[in-house]
Design a protein around this motif. Structure first.
Motif, PDB file in Angstrom:
ATOM      1  N   MET A   1       0.869  -1.217   0.016  1.00 36.26           N
ATOM      2  CA  MET A   1      -0.183   0.081  -0.034  1.00 36.26           C
ATOM      3  C   MET A   1       0.708   1.227   0.028  1.00 36.26           C
ATOM      4  O   MET A   1       1.846   1.327   0.804  1.00 36.26           O
ATOM      5  CB  MET A   1      -0.988   0.086   1.254  1.00 36.26           C
ATOM      6  CG  MET A   1      -0.340   0.017   2.419  1.00 36.26           C
ATOM      7  SD  MET A   1      -1.452  -0.476   3.815  1.00 36.26           S
ATOM      8  CE  MET A   1      -0.195  -0.818   5.205  1.00 36.26           C
ATOM      9  N   GLN A   7      -3.296  10.782   4.882  1.00 35.14           N
ATOM     10  CA  GLN A   7      -3.554  10.043   6.171  1.00 35.14           C
ATOM     11  C   GLN A   7      -2.725  10.573   7.274  1.00 35.14           C
ATOM     12  O   GLN A   7      -1.924  11.585   6.960  1.00 35.14           O
ATOM     13  CB  GLN A   7      -2.673   8.758   5.657  1.00 35.14           C
ATOM     14  CG  GLN A   7      -2.773   7.448   6.644  1.00 35.14           C
ATOM     15  CD  GLN A   7      -4.320   7.170   6.817  1.00 35.14           C
ATOM     16  OE1 GLN A   7      -4.962   7.176   5.889  1.00 35.14           O
ATOM     17  NE2 GLN A   7      -4.536   6.553   7.758  1.00 35.14           N
ATOM     18  N   ASP A  44       0.232   4.083   7.053  1.00 31.06           N
ATOM     19  CA  ASP A  44      -0.038   3.716   5.882  1.00 31.06           C
ATOM     20  C   ASP A  44       1.281   3.425   5.130  1.00 31.06           C
ATOM     21  O   ASP A  44       1.163   3.206   3.816  1.00 31.06           O
ATOM     22  CB  ASP A  44      -0.762   4.497   5.253  1.00 31.06           C
ATOM     23  CG  ASP A  44      -0.262   6.210   5.231  1.00 31.06           C
ATOM     24  OD1 ASP A  44       0.627   6.523   5.911  1.00 31.06           O
ATOM     25  OD2 ASP A  44      -0.372   6.851   4.272  1.00 31.06           O
ATOM     26  N   SER A  81      -8.030  -2.737   5.715  1.00 34.47           N
ATOM     27  CA  SER A  81      -6.970  -3.123   6.602  1.00 34.47           C
ATOM     28  C   SER A  81      -7.157  -2.869   8.042  1.00 34.47           C
ATOM     29  O   SER A  81      -7.897  -1.857   8.340  1.00 34.47           O
ATOM     30  CB  SER A  81      -5.924  -2.486   6.032  1.00 34.47           C
ATOM     31  OG  SER A  81      -4.773  -3.026   6.741  1.00 34.47           O
ATOM     32  N   GLN A  84      -6.698   0.481   9.045  1.00 31.70           N
ATOM     33  CA  GLN A  84      -7.537   1.709   8.982  1.00 31.70           C
ATOM     34  C   GLN A  84      -8.661   1.823   9.691  1.00 31.70           C
ATOM     35  O   GLN A  84      -9.479   2.739   9.520  1.00 31.70           O
ATOM     36  CB  GLN A  84      -7.964   1.347   7.486  1.00 31.70           C
ATOM     37  CG  GLN A  84      -7.011   1.503   6.357  1.00 31.70           C
ATOM     38  CD  GLN A  84      -7.684   1.304   4.849  1.00 31.70           C
ATOM     39  OE1 GLN A  84      -8.024   0.225   4.528  1.00 31.70           O
ATOM     40  NE2 GLN A  84      -7.700   2.490   4.102  1.00 31.70           N
ATOM     41  N   TRP A 165      -5.905  -2.351   1.176  1.00 31.67           N
ATOM     42  CA  TRP A 165      -5.951  -1.143   2.074  1.00 31.67           C
ATOM     43  C   TRP A 165      -7.037  -0.259   1.279  1.00 31.67           C
ATOM     44  O   TRP A 165      -6.949   0.231   0.044  1.00 31.67           O
ATOM     45  CB  TRP A 165      -4.730  -0.149   1.781  1.00 31.67           C
ATOM     46  CG  TRP A 165      -4.442   1.048   2.599  1.00 31.67           C
ATOM     47  CD1 TRP A 165      -4.674   2.237   2.189  1.00 31.67           C
ATOM     48  CD2 TRP A 165      -4.229   1.050   4.082  1.00 31.67           C
ATOM     49  NE1 TRP A 165      -4.435   3.236   3.058  1.00 31.67           N
ATOM     50  CE2 TRP A 165      -4.117   2.408   4.190  1.00 31.67           C
ATOM     51  CE3 TRP A 165      -3.892   0.356   5.159  1.00 31.67           C
ATOM     52  CZ2 TRP A 165      -3.766   3.131   5.595  1.00 31.67           C
ATOM     53  CZ3 TRP A 165      -3.593   0.702   6.386  1.00 31.67           C
ATOM     54  CH2 TRP A 165      -3.552   2.228   6.496  1.00 31.67           C
TER      55      TRP A 165
END
Length: 236
Positions: A1, A7, A44, A81, A84, A165
Motif C-alpha cells: 500500500m 493519511q 499507511d 485493513s 484503517q 488498503w
C-alpha cells in the motif's frame, strides 16, 4: 500500500522490545515477524509483505489471535485493513460476535449489516449504527487513551487472504438486509437487551471461543464468579 498525503501522520513510539513483549502478552507468535516501525513510518507506510496492527485493537476492542473467522470475513467483505479501523469500530464487530455467541447464534455478514454500517472517522474507518431503528449498544467506554502512536507491523501471512488498503472514496455500504432475509427469532433475541461496548474480561472471551490465550475451562457462564456488586449478565 502506498503512502497517502492525507493519511494521519502519527508515528509509532514502540521499541522493538516493547513490540515483542506485547506480542508475547497477546498470543502473537514471533514467527509472524513483529516489527517496530520506528519514528519515520506512518500507519499507511507498511513494510512490503506486512500489515499493521494497533495495540488498542487488543486492549480495547477485544481482538485476539488467532483472529476469528467472522472478523476476517467482515474485513474481507469491506476490503479494509486493520490499520484503517478505529478501535471503536473494531470493537463493534467483536461486540456483535460476542452477543451472537452469547445468544446461541452464529454471527454472519448478513446479520451484521442489519445493525452496523461502515463510516468514516477522520482518516480512519469505523462502524456505526445502521439506519435500522434497533441499537444493540446501550452505552460505551468513552476513554480510549493513546492509540494512534502505538502500532506495529506483522507478516501478512497472519491473515489467510490479501488484505486490502481501502480507498477513502470507495462506496461505503450496500442497503441493509430486510426482516425477510433474517431469522425473526434471531432479530428478536439479539435486540432484546442492548449491552455496553467495553473490553470484556478474558474469562468471558475464552468461554465464547474468541480468545485462545488460556485453555477453555469446563464451565458455563453461570459458573463464572462475579465481583462484589456485579453479576455476569452485566458484562453484556
Amino acid at each position: 500500500m502506498g503512502a497517502r498525503k492525507d493519511q494521519s501522520t502519527s508515528y509509532s513510539r514502540l521499541t522493538q522490545e516493547e513490540v515483542e513483549a506485547f506480542c508475547a502478552q497477546w498470543g502473537i507468535n514471533l514467527k509472524f515477524n513483529p516489527v517496530a516501525p520506528g519514528l519515520d513510518k506512518s500507519i499507511d507506510q507498511c513494510l512490503a509483505g506486512s500489515i499493521a496492527l494497533y495495540c488498542r485493537h487488543f486492549e480495547f476492542s477485544n481482538l485476539r489471535h488467532p483472529f476469528s473467522i467472522f472478523v476476517l470475513n467482515v474485513l474481507e467483505y469491506y476490503r479494509i485493513s486493520f490499520g484503517q479501523i478505529h478501535p471503536r469500530g473494531l470493537a463493534r464487530i467483536l461486540h456483535f460476535e460476542s452477543i451472537c455467541r452469547a445468544a446461541g447464534y452464529d454471527s454472519s455478514l448478513l446479520s451484521f449489516r442489519r445493525f452496523f454500517r461502515l463510516a468514516k472517522n477522520g482518516d480512519w474507518f469505523t462502524f456505526e449504527k445502521s439506519q435500522v431503528d434497533t441499537c444493540l449498544i446501550s452505552s460505551m467506554v468513552t476513554t480510549l487513551g493513546s492509540w494512534k502512536d502505538r502500532f506495529f507491523w506483522v507478516s501478512e501471512s497472519i491473515i489467510p487472504f490479501k488484505m486490502i488498503w481501502r480507498h477513502p472514496d470507495a462506496v461505503l455500504n450496500e442497503l441493509e438486509p430486510s426482516d425477510s432475509e433474517l431469522d425473526s427469532w434471531f432479530l428478536k433475541s439479539i435486540s432484546a437487551c442492548p449491552s455496553r461496548l467495553r473490553p470484556f474480561p478474558e474469562p468471558v472471551l475464552v468461554l465464547m471461543g474468541i480468545s485462545k490465550l488460556w485453555d477453555k475451562p469446563d464451565v458455563v457462564f453461570t459458573d463464572v464468579a462475579s465481583a462484589k456488586g456485579e453479576d455476569v449478565g452485566s458484562w453484556f
